[in-house]
Design a protein around this motif. Structure first.
Motif, PDB file in Angstrom:
ATOM      1  N   ALA A 179      -4.275  -5.925  13.015  1.00 34.38           N
ATOM      2  CA  ALA A 179      -5.176  -4.768  13.036  1.00 34.38           C
ATOM      3  C   ALA A 179      -4.673  -3.612  12.177  1.00 34.38           C
ATOM      4  CB  ALA A 179      -5.411  -4.310  14.476  1.00 34.38           C
ATOM      5  N   PRO A 180      -4.388  -3.831  10.882  1.00 37.83           N
ATOM      6  CA  PRO A 180      -3.948  -2.735  10.008  1.00 37.83           C
ATOM      7  C   PRO A 180      -5.005  -1.639   9.937  1.00 37.83           C
ATOM      8  CG  PRO A 180      -4.634  -4.643   8.722  1.00 37.83           C
ATOM      9  CD  PRO A 180      -4.585  -5.097  10.146  1.00 37.83           C
ATOM     10  N   TRP A 181      -4.549  -0.397   9.687  1.00 39.67           N
ATOM     11  CA  TRP A 181      -5.466   0.746   9.823  1.00 39.67           C
ATOM     12  C   TRP A 181      -4.960   1.943   9.044  1.00 39.67           C
ATOM     13  CZ3 TRP A 181     -10.235   0.743  11.460  1.00 39.67           C
ATOM     14  CH2 TRP A 181     -10.859   1.928  11.880  1.00 39.67           C
ATOM     15  N   ASP A 182      -5.879   2.741   8.531  1.00 39.19           N
ATOM     16  CA  ASP A 182      -5.624   4.090   8.027  1.00 39.19           C
ATOM     17  C   ASP A 182      -4.835   4.100   6.725  1.00 39.19           C
ATOM     18  OD1 ASP A 182      -5.560   6.805   7.795  1.00 39.19           O
ATOM     19  OD2 ASP A 182      -4.227   7.166   9.482  1.00 39.19           O
ATOM     20  N   PHE A 183      -5.553   3.980   5.617  1.00 40.68           N
ATOM     21  CA  PHE A 183      -4.909   3.911   4.309  1.00 40.68           C
ATOM     22  C   PHE A 183      -5.335   5.036   3.376  1.00 40.68           C
ATOM     23  CE2 PHE A 183      -4.890  -0.363   6.095  1.00 40.68           C
ATOM     24  CZ  PHE A 183      -3.569  -0.746   5.896  1.00 40.68           C
ATOM     25  N   ASP A 184      -5.886   6.142   3.906  1.00 39.64           N
ATOM     26  CA  ASP A 184      -6.350   7.188   3.005  1.00 39.64           C
ATOM     27  C   ASP A 184      -5.208   7.987   2.384  1.00 39.64           C
ATOM     28  OD1 ASP A 184      -5.701   8.480   5.368  1.00 39.64           O
ATOM     29  OD2 ASP A 184      -7.611   9.552   5.556  1.00 39.64           O
ATOM     30  N   SER A 185      -3.978   7.849   2.921  1.00 40.90           N
ATOM     31  CA  SER A 185      -2.809   8.465   2.287  1.00 40.90           C
ATOM     32  C   SER A 185      -1.972   7.444   1.532  1.00 40.90           C
ATOM     33  CB  SER A 185      -1.930   9.157   3.345  1.00 40.90           C
ATOM     34  OG  SER A 185      -2.549  10.311   3.846  1.00 40.90           O
ATOM     35  N   ALA A 186      -2.521   6.276   1.302  1.00 44.25           N
ATOM     36  CA  ALA A 186      -1.777   5.171   0.700  1.00 44.25           C
ATOM     37  C   ALA A 186      -2.149   4.989  -0.773  1.00 44.25           C
ATOM     38  CB  ALA A 186      -2.052   3.888   1.483  1.00 44.25           C
ATOM     39  N   MET A 187      -1.550   4.001  -1.374  1.00 42.00           N
ATOM     40  CA  MET A 187      -1.888   3.530  -2.715  1.00 42.00           C
ATOM     41  C   MET A 187      -1.965   4.658  -3.738  1.00 42.00           C
ATOM     42  SD  MET A 187      -4.517   0.375  -1.914  1.00 42.00           S
ATOM     43  CE  MET A 187      -5.472   1.172  -0.618  1.00 42.00           C
ATOM     44  N   GLY A 188      -0.895   5.465  -3.798  1.00 38.50           N
ATOM     45  CA  GLY A 188      -0.794   6.483  -4.826  1.00 38.50           C
ATOM     46  C   GLY A 188      -1.504   7.779  -4.525  1.00 38.50           C
ATOM     47  N   ASN A 189      -2.173   7.895  -3.374  1.00 41.30           N
ATOM     48  CA  ASN A 189      -2.877   9.144  -3.068  1.00 41.30           C
ATOM     49  C   ASN A 189      -1.907  10.244  -2.646  1.00 41.30           C
ATOM     50  OD1 ASN A 189      -5.367  10.465  -3.068  1.00 41.30           O
ATOM     51  ND2 ASN A 189      -5.579  10.290  -0.850  1.00 41.30           N
ATOM     52  N   LYS A 190      -0.795   9.847  -2.032  1.00 34.30           N
ATOM     53  CA  LYS A 190       0.280  10.769  -1.710  1.00 34.30           C
ATOM     54  C   LYS A 190       1.515  10.308  -2.479  1.00 34.30           C
ATOM     55  CE  LYS A 190       2.317  13.246   2.202  1.00 34.30           C
ATOM     56  NZ  LYS A 190       1.814  14.570   1.822  1.00 34.30           N
ATOM     57  N   THR A 216       0.793  -1.231   0.000  1.00 32.86           N
ATOM     58  CA  THR A 216       0.000   0.000   0.000  1.00 32.86           C
ATOM     59  C   THR A 216       0.823   1.277   0.000  1.00 32.86           C
ATOM     60  OG1 THR A 216      -0.184  -0.109   2.431  1.00 32.86           O
ATOM     61  CG2 THR A 216      -1.957  -1.115   1.124  1.00 32.86           C
ATOM     62  N   CYS A 217       2.105   1.207   0.351  1.00 32.93           N
ATOM     63  CA  CYS A 217       2.963   2.402   0.393  1.00 32.93           C
ATOM     64  C   CYS A 217       2.286   3.538   1.160  1.00 32.93           C
ATOM     65  CB  CYS A 217       3.322   2.866  -1.018  1.00 32.93           C
ATOM     66  SG  CYS A 217       4.382   1.723  -1.901  1.00 32.93           S
ATOM     67  N   ASP A 218       1.878   3.242   2.385  1.00 28.82           N
ATOM     68  CA  ASP A 218       1.169   4.216   3.208  1.00 28.82           C
ATOM     69  C   ASP A 218       2.124   5.295   3.700  1.00 28.82           C
ATOM     70  OD1 ASP A 218      -0.594   5.540   4.825  1.00 28.82           O
ATOM     71  OD2 ASP A 218      -0.646   4.009   6.387  1.00 28.82           O
ATOM     72  N   ALA A 219       1.769   6.559   3.502  1.00 27.15           N
ATOM     73  CA  ALA A 219       2.637   7.670   3.893  1.00 27.15           C
ATOM     74  C   ALA A 219       2.794   7.792   5.399  1.00 27.15           C
ATOM     75  CB  ALA A 219       2.088   8.990   3.332  1.00 27.15           C
ATOM     76  N   ASP A 220       1.925   7.139   6.183  1.00 27.18           N
ATOM     77  CA  ASP A 220       1.975   7.232   7.642  1.00 27.18           C
ATOM     78  C   ASP A 220       2.750   6.101   8.310  1.00 27.18           C
ATOM     79  OD1 ASP A 220       0.353   9.452   7.535  1.00 27.18           O
ATOM     80  OD2 ASP A 220      -1.497   8.322   7.812  1.00 27.18           O
ATOM     81  N   ILE A 221       3.303   5.179   7.553  1.00 24.83           N
ATOM     82  CA  ILE A 221       3.821   3.948   8.143  1.00 24.83           C
ATOM     83  C   ILE A 221       5.009   4.196   9.063  1.00 24.83           C
ATOM     84  CG2 ILE A 221       5.459   3.323   6.313  1.00 24.83           C
ATOM     85  CD1 ILE A 221       3.010   1.022   8.265  1.00 24.83           C
ATOM     86  N   TYR A 222       5.689   5.290   8.907  1.00 27.85           N
ATOM     87  CA  TYR A 222       6.819   5.617   9.777  1.00 27.85           C
ATOM     88  C   TYR A 222       6.363   6.230  11.099  1.00 27.85           C
ATOM     89  CZ  TYR A 222       5.993  10.565   9.227  1.00 27.85           C
ATOM     90  OH  TYR A 222       5.410  11.816   9.293  1.00 27.85           O
TER      91      TYR A 222
END
Length: 537
Positions: free
Chosen positions: A400-411, A372-378
């Motif tokens: 319990a993965p969570w919060d992907f609205d900045s993921a998958m090419g959105n950022k 997903t390349c989530d921008a928040d993963i760090y």
């Protein structure tokens, strides 16, 4: 997720100049049964809105008990206190908003077949989240007085706590739902939890509030994160602990947070597909280092300093065991009461790791994070647990993965769908400093861990997990188009969204919902192809 600034005029102008790139061509009586039945024969025009609901999606109606003139402030004004303080620090004259608060309400849920599985059920509702609370359309938490199941989610499990994600930052509204669906298929075979989710249209006090993603609250429960929950007031350490790798950890009460030392800030070699990455330390070095430290928030209830100190020492020691195995080819183990570690005779480094870590869970979560390349993963929304109850494994487990609205090419992360990301050197969301997620990176150069990743990926790919995700994007886009259009009109969230400055160029160029969905699918297909080339057996 931390933001230094909100959208500005310049970002909106840029949006106006762009076309979609690389596109394939929340005391009032609840509604009566009679009034609900009327919707079967004619469309319902919501008062003061002009929006007509047509049964495209289930409708979740929130009616506050209070009917005071300012009652809607609960959903329009609150901002997370930390976020508000941050905004005030760079915004002269900023008027501090209220922090999120619960408002008593009733909830009525009408399904697409006009059935009413919930009718005026007592609950409380409030705004939830971190930076998403600063947007116009805010995510919500529902807390029912009695356990309920909503729309059959999670195989009909009944719970008090549910979440409504606004998806305001994601113009496709499909990223969280898609990522969670993939995650459930990867995690479930290994007995691990990922939230279930479904779209609904939300009405609050008769006003149309748009499409939301109804999903589950991350919490300890036999039907969610299935570990031993501490009884109220219990102070022993033989319980389950649910935790988050969390840059916001210092905002929690002292009992609910702790710092990580990450093996005395030992350097990690980023994983870029080989061994060429420049070593990086996970914590800041001195005052001139702009890196912000990430610790642990304890998301489950604990009741004693002994519990806090136990899980803090345990988690730090587990990381040290992982680091010693991967970087010093050394095996370490806990003593009998899990309070100290020492070199272990007769164990290989891999066996030492397997004694304290659910390796499969970390491999699963790495795959989801890399995909997903989530921008928040760090920074946050990366969860783990450890169960010291009678039936607990006493192993650190990731789920319990969570919060992907900045993921998958959105950022602008993995913008072309290629490259290794999740365990690599990462930029913060504002591109100010470089950092890394130490949990994802620490084992990535171990061949045996890479083999676990390859086996898991191959099984998921061959089982059609990703093809089903592509098909779901298409189906949701077509089936729910009328509801998405209403929601876009209500919030104007394609061209003038206040989150627009966060989008990647590809996401920003999309002009319609269909284009945003096609862009998401195209990006995800490229990402799957890249990872399949690297990992498929």
């Amino acid at each position: 997720m931390m933001k230094r600034c909100l959208a500005g005029l310049a970002a909106l102008v840029l949006l106006g100049l762009a076309g979609c790139a690389e596109m394939p061509q929340n005391e009032s009586a609840s509604p009566t049964e009679e009034s609900i039945a009327d919707t079967e024969t004619q469309p319902e025009t919501l008062p003061h809105s002009g929006y007509v609901l047509d049964g495209t999606l289930p409708v979740l109606r929130i009616t506050t008990v209070s009917q005071e003139e300012n009652v809607m402030d609960f959903v329009t004004k609150p901002v997370n206190d930390y976020v508000a303080r941050s905004i005030a620090s760079w915004t002269p004259g900023y008027k501090m908003p209220p922090a999120p608060y619960y408002e008593s309400c009733t909830v009525t849920l009408t399904d697409t077949d006009s059935s009413v599985p919930l009718n005026g059920v007592s609950a409380q509702v409030k705004v939830r989240g971190n930076w998403t609370t600063s947007y116009d359309k805010k995510p919500l938490r529902l807390k029912f007085t009695e356990t309920q199941n909503l729309l059959g989610l999670n195989e009909g499990a009944k719970m008090k706590n549910w979440v409504l994600l606004a998806e305001y930052k994601d113009a496709s509204m499909l990223r969280d739902k898609t990522a969670l669906a993939i995650a459930r298929e990867i995690l479930a075979p290994h007995g691990l939890y990922a939230a279930d989710a479904a779209f609904v249209e939300v009405e609050i006090n008769g006003q149309y509030w748009g499409v939301y993603l109804l999903t589950e609250q991350q919490q300890i429960n036999i039907d969610r994160v299935d570990i031993t929950e501490a009884a109220a007031g219990y102070t022993g350490t033989d319980i389950g602990y649910f935790m988050e790798f969390d840059g916001y950890y210092t905002n929690e009460e002292p009992l609910q947070q702790f710092e990580m030392t990450y093996a005395d800030n030992a350097p990690l070699i980023p994983f870029d597909g080989g061994n060429s990455g420049k070593p990086i330390k996970p914590l800041a070095e001195g005052r001139r280092d702009p890196k912000q430290n990430v610790g642990i928030s304890i998301k489950s209830d604990i009741y004693s300093q002994e519990q806090h100190d136990f899980i803090a020492a345990y988690t730090n020691n587990v990381y040290t065991i992982l680091y010693e195995a991967a970087y010093n080819d050394s095996a370490w183990q806990f003593n009998a009461d899990y309070t100290e570690i020492a070199p272990a005779e007769g164990l290989t480094p891999q066996q030492a790791v397997e004694q304290v870590l659910d390796v499969q869970s970390l491999a699963d979560m790495y795959i989801i994070s890399e995909l997903t390349c989530d921008a928040d993963i760090y920074w946050s929304s990366f969860f783990m647990s450890a169960d010291f109850g009678a039936a607990g494994s006493r192993k650190l487990t990731f789920e319990a993965p969570w919060d992907f609205d900045s993921a998958m090419g959105n950022k602008d992360r993995c913008a072309n769908g290629e490259g290794f990301y999740a365990a690599n050197t990462l930029y913060d969301v504002n591109d100010v400093y470089k950092t890394i997620n130490p949990w994802l990176a620490v084992l990535m150069h171990e061949d045996w861990f890479q083999n676990c990743i390859r086996d898991t990926w191959t099984e998921a790919y061959d089982a059609g997990v990703f093809d089903r995700a592509f098909a779901m994007i298409d189906a949701d886009t077509a089936e729910y188009q009328a509801a998405f259009a209403r929601s876009e009109q209500r919030w104007d969230n394609i061209r003038r969204n206040t989150a627009a400055s966060e989008w990647s160029r590809g996401a920003a160029r999309c002009r319609t919902h269909e284009e945003t969905a096609a862009y998401l699918k195209d990006w995800l297909q490229k990402r799957v192809a890249f990872l399949n080339e690297a990992w498929h057996r």
